[in-house]
Design a protein around this motif. Structure first.
Motif, PDB file in Angstrom:
ATOM      1  N   ALA A 149       0.813  -1.226   0.000  1.00 10.19           N
ATOM      2  CA  ALA A 149       0.000   0.000   0.000  1.00 10.19           C
ATOM      3  C   ALA A 149       0.845   1.274   0.000  1.00 10.19           C
ATOM      4  O   ALA A 149       0.419   2.300  -0.540  1.00 10.19           O
ATOM      5  CB  ALA A 149      -0.936   0.004   1.203  1.00 10.19           C
ATOM      6  N   ASN A 150       2.050   1.235   0.552  1.00  5.53           N
ATOM      7  CA  ASN A 150       2.905   2.426   0.599  1.00  5.53           C
ATOM      8  C   ASN A 150       3.838   2.563  -0.601  1.00  5.53           C
ATOM      9  O   ASN A 150       4.626   3.500  -0.662  1.00  5.53           O
ATOM     10  CB  ASN A 150       3.720   2.447   1.899  1.00  5.53           C
ATOM     11  CG  ASN A 150       2.860   2.740   3.098  1.00  5.53           C
ATOM     12  OD1 ASN A 150       1.800   3.340   2.989  1.00  5.53           O
ATOM     13  ND2 ASN A 150       3.316   2.292   4.262  1.00  5.53           N
ATOM     14  N   PHE A 151       3.754   1.618  -1.531  1.00 10.83           N
ATOM     15  CA  PHE A 151       4.557   1.724  -2.756  1.00 10.83           C
ATOM     16  C   PHE A 151       3.862   2.753  -3.648  1.00 10.83           C
ATOM     17  O   PHE A 151       2.751   2.538  -4.113  1.00 10.83           O
ATOM     18  CB  PHE A 151       4.657   0.366  -3.464  1.00 10.83           C
ATOM     19  CG  PHE A 151       5.599   0.363  -4.628  1.00 10.83           C
ATOM     20  CD1 PHE A 151       6.935   0.060  -4.450  1.00 10.83           C
ATOM     21  CD2 PHE A 151       5.152   0.663  -5.910  1.00 10.83           C
ATOM     22  CE1 PHE A 151       7.817   0.049  -5.526  1.00 10.83           C
ATOM     23  CE2 PHE A 151       6.024   0.654  -6.985  1.00 10.83           C
ATOM     24  CZ  PHE A 151       7.357   0.351  -6.796  1.00 10.83           C
ATOM     25  N   ASN A 152       4.511   3.893  -3.862  1.00  7.66           N
ATOM     26  CA  ASN A 152       3.857   4.987  -4.573  1.00  7.66           C
ATOM     27  C   ASN A 152       4.516   5.289  -5.917  1.00  7.66           C
ATOM     28  O   ASN A 152       5.502   4.657  -6.295  1.00  7.66           O
ATOM     29  CB  ASN A 152       3.825   6.238  -3.683  1.00  7.66           C
ATOM     30  CG  ASN A 152       5.221   6.683  -3.262  1.00  7.66           C
ATOM     31  OD1 ASN A 152       6.200   6.469  -3.959  1.00  7.66           O
ATOM     32  ND2 ASN A 152       5.305   7.305  -2.099  1.00  7.66           N
ATOM     33  N   ASP A 153       3.965   6.275  -6.612  1.00  7.59           N
ATOM     34  CA  ASP A 153       4.478   6.645  -7.936  1.00  7.59           C
ATOM     35  C   ASP A 153       5.915   7.151  -7.877  1.00  7.59           C
ATOM     36  O   ASP A 153       6.704   6.878  -8.776  1.00  7.59           O
ATOM     37  CB  ASP A 153       3.582   7.707  -8.580  1.00  7.59           C
ATOM     38  CG  ASP A 153       2.228   7.160  -8.994  1.00  7.59           C
ATOM     39  OD1 ASP A 153       2.081   5.926  -9.101  1.00  7.59           O
ATOM     40  OD2 ASP A 153       1.303   7.978  -9.213  1.00  7.59           O
ATOM     41  N   LEU A 154       6.263   7.897  -6.829  1.00  9.01           N
ATOM     42  CA  LEU A 154       7.625   8.400  -6.706  1.00  9.01           C
ATOM     43  C   LEU A 154       8.615   7.248  -6.542  1.00  9.01           C
ATOM     44  O   LEU A 154       9.687   7.250  -7.142  1.00  9.01           O
ATOM     45  CB  LEU A 154       7.741   9.380  -5.538  1.00  9.01           C
ATOM     46  CG  LEU A 154       9.114  10.018  -5.340  1.00  9.01           C
ATOM     47  CD1 LEU A 154       9.575  10.754  -6.600  1.00  9.01           C
ATOM     48  CD2 LEU A 154       9.099  10.951  -4.147  1.00  9.01           C
ATOM     49  N   THR A 155       8.233   6.249  -5.761  1.00  6.12           N
ATOM     50  CA  THR A 155       9.096   5.079  -5.580  1.00  6.12           C
ATOM     51  C   THR A 155       9.252   4.327  -6.898  1.00  6.12           C
ATOM     52  O   THR A 155      10.364   3.925  -7.262  1.00  6.12           O
ATOM     53  CB  THR A 155       8.514   4.155  -4.495  1.00  6.12           C
ATOM     54  OG1 THR A 155       8.331   4.916  -3.306  1.00  6.12           O
ATOM     55  CG2 THR A 155       9.435   2.982  -4.213  1.00  6.12           C
ATOM     56  N   ALA A 156       8.167   4.166  -7.629  1.00  8.57           N
ATOM     57  CA  ALA A 156       8.220   3.500  -8.934  1.00  8.57           C
ATOM     58  C   ALA A 156       9.124   4.277  -9.890  1.00  8.57           C
ATOM     59  O   ALA A 156       9.940   3.688 -10.607  1.00  8.57           O
ATOM     60  CB  ALA A 156       6.818   3.351  -9.516  1.00  8.57           C
ATOM     61  N   PHE A 157       8.993   5.596  -9.902  1.00 10.67           N
ATOM     62  CA  PHE A 157       9.834   6.439 -10.760  1.00 10.67           C
ATOM     63  C   PHE A 157      11.305   6.285 -10.394  1.00 10.67           C
ATOM     64  O   PHE A 157      12.166   6.143 -11.268  1.00 10.67           O
ATOM     65  CB  PHE A 157       9.400   7.909 -10.644  1.00 10.67           C
ATOM     66  CG  PHE A 157      10.315   8.863 -11.349  1.00 10.67           C
ATOM     67  CD1 PHE A 157      10.289   8.967 -12.732  1.00 10.67           C
ATOM     68  CD2 PHE A 157      11.203   9.648 -10.634  1.00 10.67           C
ATOM     69  CE1 PHE A 157      11.144   9.850 -13.392  1.00 10.67           C
ATOM     70  CE2 PHE A 157      12.064  10.528 -11.271  1.00 10.67           C
ATOM     71  CZ  PHE A 157      12.031  10.625 -12.659  1.00 10.67           C
ATOM     72  N   TRP A 158      11.608   6.298  -9.100  1.00 11.47           N
ATOM     73  CA  TRP A 158      12.986   6.170  -8.626  1.00 11.47           C
ATOM     74  C   TRP A 158      13.581   4.836  -9.074  1.00 11.47           C
ATOM     75  O   TRP A 158      14.710   4.777  -9.564  1.00 11.47           O
ATOM     76  CB  TRP A 158      12.972   6.315  -7.105  1.00 11.47           C
ATOM     77  CG  TRP A 158      14.288   6.247  -6.422  1.00 11.47           C
ATOM     78  CD1 TRP A 158      15.268   7.198  -6.399  1.00 11.47           C
ATOM     79  CD2 TRP A 158      14.772   5.168  -5.627  1.00 11.47           C
ATOM     80  NE1 TRP A 158      16.319   6.772  -5.630  1.00 11.47           N
ATOM     81  CE2 TRP A 158      16.035   5.531  -5.150  1.00 11.47           C
ATOM     82  CE3 TRP A 158      14.241   3.929  -5.265  1.00 11.47           C
ATOM     83  CZ2 TRP A 158      16.788   4.698  -4.331  1.00 11.47           C
ATOM     84  CZ3 TRP A 158      14.985   3.108  -4.456  1.00 11.47           C
ATOM     85  CH2 TRP A 158      16.251   3.488  -3.998  1.00 11.47           C
TER      86      TRP A 158
END
Length: 187
Positions: free
Chosen positions: A33-42
């Protein structure tokens, strides 16, 4: 720094720095649930660095097998892109993300020291890659045979690829689990 933590010799993070990585294995990251778009981008940026470096290695290997007419232009373009983007990426991590994330879990303070040391080691390797690339480009521009120079550059590229991959793997196993564990608290 402890030689077991040195980027040049390390084969992974020691267990005491993998405390959150054990709790959040890589295979479960994207479903959290805490995996977000910024993490995916990084993570996509990390993948891009790996792919560009793979291309540079592949191009140098092909150049050694048979002269490629676009080798110099591609080498200049992709190496410049790679080095500029990696430098910018590390600056953001060093000045924005790492100072913020290291405050969430004191058990991982040593891990952030390792990442900082990695960035300094990678700076040296980036200079070596830039110098080797420039030497090959000068030789090509002067119309000199560059087979030996390309061979030396290929060794630098392959070494850099190993160091970079080790750093990225370890960095991902530190940062992503922090995001997953403390996501609600991270701005």
């Amino acid at each position: 720094m402890d030689t077991a933590l040195d980027l040049e010799t390390r084969t992974g993070l020691p267990e005491h720095l993998r405390v959150l990585a054990r709790k959040y294995p890589r295979a479960a990251w994207q479903g959290h649930a805490n995996f977000n778009d910024l993490t995916a981008f990084w993570l996509e940026r990390h993948l891009m660095f790996r792919k560009v470096l793979d291309k540079l290695v592949s191009d140098a290997q092909h150049q050694l097998d048979e002269a490629q007419p676009r080798f110099g232009a591609e080498l200049s373009r992709y190496t410049g892109f790679f080095l500029n983007q990696l430098h910018g990426h590390h600056m953001i991590e060093d000045h924005e993300y790492f100072p913020k994330f290291q405050n969430f879990d004191k058990r991982l303070l040593r891990a952030f020291e390792v990442l900082d040391a990695d960035h300094h080691a990678l700076d040296r390797h980036m200079k070596e890659l830039a110098d080797g690339t420039n030497a090959v480009l000068r030789a090509l521009q002067e119309g000199k045979g560059s087979h030996d120079g390309v061979g030396r550059l290929l060794q630098v590229q392959e070494g850099f690829r190993g160091f970079l991959d080790r750093h990225l793997m370890d960095e991902e196993e530190i940062i992503v689990p922090i995001i997953l564990e403390y996501g609600d608290e991270i701005d």
